[in-house]
Design a protein around this motif. Structure first.
Motif, PDB file in Angstrom:
ATOM      1  N   VAL A  37     -16.518   5.077  -1.790  1.00 38.76           N
ATOM      2  CA  VAL A  37     -15.051   5.103  -1.782  1.00 38.76           C
ATOM      3  C   VAL A  37     -14.511   6.288  -0.983  1.00 38.76           C
ATOM      4  O   VAL A  37     -13.632   6.123  -0.129  1.00 38.76           O
ATOM      5  N   CYS A  38     -15.030   7.462  -1.265  1.00 35.33           N
ATOM      6  CA  CYS A  38     -14.501   8.680  -0.628  1.00 35.33           C
ATOM      7  C   CYS A  38     -15.157   8.879   0.742  1.00 35.33           C
ATOM      8  O   CYS A  38     -15.909   9.842   0.955  1.00 35.33           O
ATOM      9  N   ASN A  39     -14.883   7.971   1.666  1.00 31.77           N
ATOM     10  CA  ASN A  39     -15.537   8.002   2.971  1.00 31.77           C
ATOM     11  C   ASN A  39     -15.149   9.225   3.790  1.00 31.77           C
ATOM     12  O   ASN A  39     -15.890   9.646   4.672  1.00 31.77           O
ATOM     13  N   LEU A  40     -13.993   9.800   3.511  1.00 33.44           N
ATOM     14  CA  LEU A  40     -13.565  11.029   4.179  1.00 33.44           C
ATOM     15  C   LEU A  40     -13.811  12.257   3.310  1.00 33.44           C
ATOM     16  O   LEU A  40     -13.274  13.330   3.569  1.00 33.44           O
ATOM     17  N   GLY A  41     -14.648  12.092   2.298  1.00 34.03           N
ATOM     18  CA  GLY A  41     -14.907  13.184   1.379  1.00 34.03           C
ATOM     19  C   GLY A  41     -13.818  13.275   0.317  1.00 34.03           C
ATOM     20  O   GLY A  41     -12.872  12.484   0.286  1.00 34.03           O
ATOM     21  N   HIS A  42     -13.967  14.236  -0.556  1.00 33.69           N
ATOM     22  CA  HIS A  42     -12.993  14.416  -1.634  1.00 33.69           C
ATOM     23  C   HIS A  42     -11.755  15.154  -1.123  1.00 33.69           C
ATOM     24  O   HIS A  42     -11.837  16.134  -0.396  1.00 33.69           O
ATOM     25  N   ARG A  43     -10.609  14.620  -1.497  1.00 38.36           N
ATOM     26  CA  ARG A  43      -9.296  15.200  -1.182  1.00 38.36           C
ATOM     27  C   ARG A  43      -9.123  15.493   0.317  1.00 38.36           C
ATOM     28  O   ARG A  43      -8.753  16.617   0.690  1.00 38.36           O
ATOM     29  N   PRO A  44      -9.348  14.521   1.195  1.00 37.14           N
ATOM     30  CA  PRO A  44      -9.110  14.779   2.620  1.00 37.14           C
ATOM     31  C   PRO A  44      -7.638  15.114   2.849  1.00 37.14           C
ATOM     32  O   PRO A  44      -6.741  14.410   2.370  1.00 37.14           O
ATOM     33  N   LEU A  45      -7.405  16.184   3.562  1.00 37.31           N
ATOM     34  CA  LEU A  45      -6.050  16.709   3.705  1.00 37.31           C
ATOM     35  C   LEU A  45      -5.121  15.687   4.352  1.00 37.31           C
ATOM     36  O   LEU A  45      -3.960  15.548   3.949  1.00 37.31           O
ATOM     37  N   VAL A  46      -5.610  14.950   5.345  1.00 34.67           N
ATOM     38  CA  VAL A  46      -4.754  14.003   6.053  1.00 34.67           C
ATOM     39  C   VAL A  46      -4.244  12.911   5.114  1.00 34.67           C
ATOM     40  O   VAL A  46      -3.091  12.473   5.227  1.00 34.67           O
ATOM     41  N   VAL A  47      -5.076  12.491   4.177  1.00 33.47           N
ATOM     42  CA  VAL A  47      -4.672  11.454   3.218  1.00 33.47           C
ATOM     43  C   VAL A  47      -3.788  12.060   2.136  1.00 33.47           C
ATOM     44  O   VAL A  47      -2.775  11.476   1.743  1.00 33.47           O
ATOM     45  N   GLN A  48      -4.158  13.238   1.663  1.00 33.47           N
ATOM     46  CA  GLN A  48      -3.348  13.905   0.641  1.00 33.47           C
ATOM     47  C   GLN A  48      -1.922  14.133   1.134  1.00 33.47           C
ATOM     48  O   GLN A  48      -0.950  13.879   0.407  1.00 33.47           O
ATOM     49  N   GLU A  49      -1.791  14.607   2.365  1.00 36.52           N
ATOM     50  CA  GLU A  49      -0.454  14.861   2.922  1.00 36.52           C
ATOM     51  C   GLU A  49       0.341  13.570   3.081  1.00 36.52           C
ATOM     52  O   GLU A  49       1.559  13.543   2.842  1.00 36.52           O
ATOM     53  N   ALA A  50      -0.318  12.487   3.470  1.00 32.33           N
ATOM     54  CA  ALA A  50       0.371  11.206   3.628  1.00 32.33           C
ATOM     55  C   ALA A  50       0.889  10.694   2.284  1.00 32.33           C
ATOM     56  O   ALA A  50       2.014  10.187   2.182  1.00 32.33           O
ATOM     57  N   ILE A  51       0.069  10.820   1.244  1.00 27.14           N
ATOM     58  CA  ILE A  51       0.495  10.374  -0.083  1.00 27.14           C
ATOM     59  C   ILE A  51       1.620  11.262  -0.614  1.00 27.14           C
ATOM     60  O   ILE A  51       2.604  10.766  -1.187  1.00 27.14           O
ATOM     61  N   GLU A  52       1.489  12.577  -0.415  1.00 27.46           N
ATOM     62  CA  GLU A  52       2.538  13.495  -0.873  1.00 27.46           C
ATOM     63  C   GLU A  52       3.867  13.206  -0.177  1.00 27.46           C
ATOM     64  O   GLU A  52       4.936  13.253  -0.813  1.00 27.46           O
ATOM     65  N   GLU A  53       3.804  12.897   1.104  1.00 26.13           N
ATOM     66  CA  GLU A  53       5.032  12.567   1.833  1.00 26.13           C
ATOM     67  C   GLU A  53       5.674  11.305   1.264  1.00 26.13           C
ATOM     68  O   GLU A  53       6.898  11.234   1.079  1.00 26.13           O
ATOM     69  N   GLN A  54       4.836  10.295   0.967  1.00 27.11           N
ATOM     70  CA  GLN A  54       5.365   9.053   0.404  1.00 27.11           C
ATOM     71  C   GLN A  54       5.868   9.253  -1.018  1.00 27.11           C
ATOM     72  O   GLN A  54       6.850   8.625  -1.427  1.00 27.11           O
ATOM     73  N   LEU A  55       5.224  10.129  -1.781  1.00 23.88           N
ATOM     74  CA  LEU A  55       5.661  10.410  -3.150  1.00 23.88           C
ATOM     75  C   LEU A  55       7.105  10.906  -3.194  1.00 23.88           C
ATOM     76  O   LEU A  55       7.825  10.675  -4.173  1.00 23.88           O
ATOM     77  N   LYS A  56       7.531  11.597  -2.141  1.00 29.24           N
ATOM     78  CA  LYS A  56       8.883  12.140  -2.086  1.00 29.24           C
ATOM     79  C   LYS A  56       9.924  11.081  -1.715  1.00 29.24           C
ATOM     80  O   LYS A  56      11.122  11.334  -1.799  1.00 29.24           O
TER      81      LYS A  56
END
Length: 383
Positions: A39-58
């Motif tokens: 599942v974690c093909n980009l490793g744990h907590r990849p910054l690019v994905v975290q930032e995208a989700i955080e942006e959408q959360l707002k």
């Protein structure tokens, strides 16, 4: 405990993780070569994905598929362009993606029967459990759906002997993950494709575990020049955010018209943000080139260092999906590896499965090899 005991859980808790490294609640570090089971093909907590989700959360979390979701369309475009297919349907898991594929195949063809293969794994819903060619997954749940037929995996002649029309689809994994990390022969896959063309059955490839770059290409079927009618994907699509998808050819569009299928949460804005960020990274040529270089390096090391050890039968796999077959019960090795700081998982009773993040470093691959060699070389391994 308030949970049904449906999982044999390991006796420790992962509290945090970054990249390939996770830490338990005592502070001990491990190399994670499970990646949440591919599942974690980009490793744990990849910054690019975290930032995208955080942006959408707002902005907005959920709106229902009754409304336009532009980021879902963007995620679908990445998926279809990389796979060579035309339309996508988003859901929440691999089993749901396979359910969608089964429904679409039956609706489009008007036929009920679907051919799958022994030792396959397609999910745990009632239809996908029935599609799965493993009795241990099916035991205790009563009469299965009667419209699935199981053929031997990698048996080209069994496929060629299928007679006439009447099947809605033939569904196959390019690499059987839960079945032991068994790669399909190219001739076998070509025989399936040919039989589907002859009979009008749809050619469905289950890419739930092999997709999203896991084998060094966007999808595993692309190593063989195949042209499936439908593929399913999940696991690595969203870097840990629950999401699945089915993609299909354009001529299937009218069979999945409005009202024919649906999913409340499938492809919601948060999931779509995770998919877009994940696939935008993985599907870059340079990223996949590096995955192939690292996997070639690691496979060579594993074969050279492990295949000669007592009790080790074979090292096999493709990309970052690797199986080590052993003579005795593999779970004992998995426990010893964990104790030594390397997380691995089973693929059947006698196969150690390695699924490192695609972002794993050469240094981490070297470290993992030494831990594997240590455990597989001990007296424990021969008892």
């Amino acid at each position: 405990m308030s949970l049904f005991p449906t999982y044999n859980r390991f006796p420790f808790t992962i509290e945090s993780g970054e990249g390939t490294v996770v830490r338990d609640d005592s502070g001990k570090e491990y190399l994670d070569f499970v990646s949440g089971i591919a599942v974690c093909n980009l490793g744990h907590r990849p910054l690019v994905v975290q930032e995208a989700i955080e942006e959408q959360l707002k902005k907005v979390w959920h709106v229902s598929n009754l409304y336009q979701i532009p980021i879902q369309e963007e995620a679908a475009q990445l998926l279809t362009e990389a796979s060579g297919l035309d339309y996508a349907f988003f859901c929440n898991s691999g089993a749901e993606a396979n359910e969608a594929a089964i429904k679409l195949a039956r609706k489009h063809t008007g036929n009920d029967k679907i051919i799958t293969f022994k030792q396959s794994f397609h999910g745990r819903t009632f239809a996908t459990m029935s599609a799965t060619g493993q009795e241990k997954i099916q035991e205790g749940f009563g009469t299965l759906l009667p419209t699935f037929e199981y053929l031997p995996f990698n048996d080209e002649s069994a496929v060629a002997e299928l007679m006439g029309e009447g099947a809605a689809a033939i569904m196959v994994e390019v690499i059987q993950g839960e079945g032991g990390v068994i790669e399909a022969d190219e001739a076998f896959l070509k025989a399936i494709e040919k039989k589907c063309a002859e009979t009008g059955a749809l050619f469905i490839i289950d890419e739930v575990q092999t997709g999203a770059g896991r084998t060094g290409s966007p999808f595993a079927f692309q190593h063989y020049g195949l042209s499936p009618d439908i593929i399913t994907s999940a696991k690595g699509l969203g870097s840990g955010f629950p999401v699945g998808a089915m993609a299909g050819k354009a001529y299937l569009k009218e069979s999945f018209s409005a009202g024919s299928h649906g999913s409340t949460f499938g492809g919601n804005p948060l999931a779509s943000a995770a998919v877009k960020a994940t696939l935008s990274t993985i599907f870059k040529d340079q990223f996949l080139h590096e995955v192939n270089e690292k996997s070639t390096y690691f496979m060579k090391l594993l074969k050279e260092n492990l295949e000669g050890l007592p009790g080790v039968m074979e090292v096999r796999g493709k990309g970052m999906m690797i199986g080590i077959e052993v003579e005795s019960e593999a779970i004992e090795y998995v426990h010893k590896l964990r104790e030594n700081g390397l997380l691995a998982v089973l693929a059947g009773p006698k196969v150690i499965r390695l699924l490192p993040p695609l972002t794993v470093s050469y240094q981490e691959l070297d470290q993992a090899l030494q831990l594997l060699k240590k455990v597989l070389s001990t007296e424990f391994s021969r008892t």
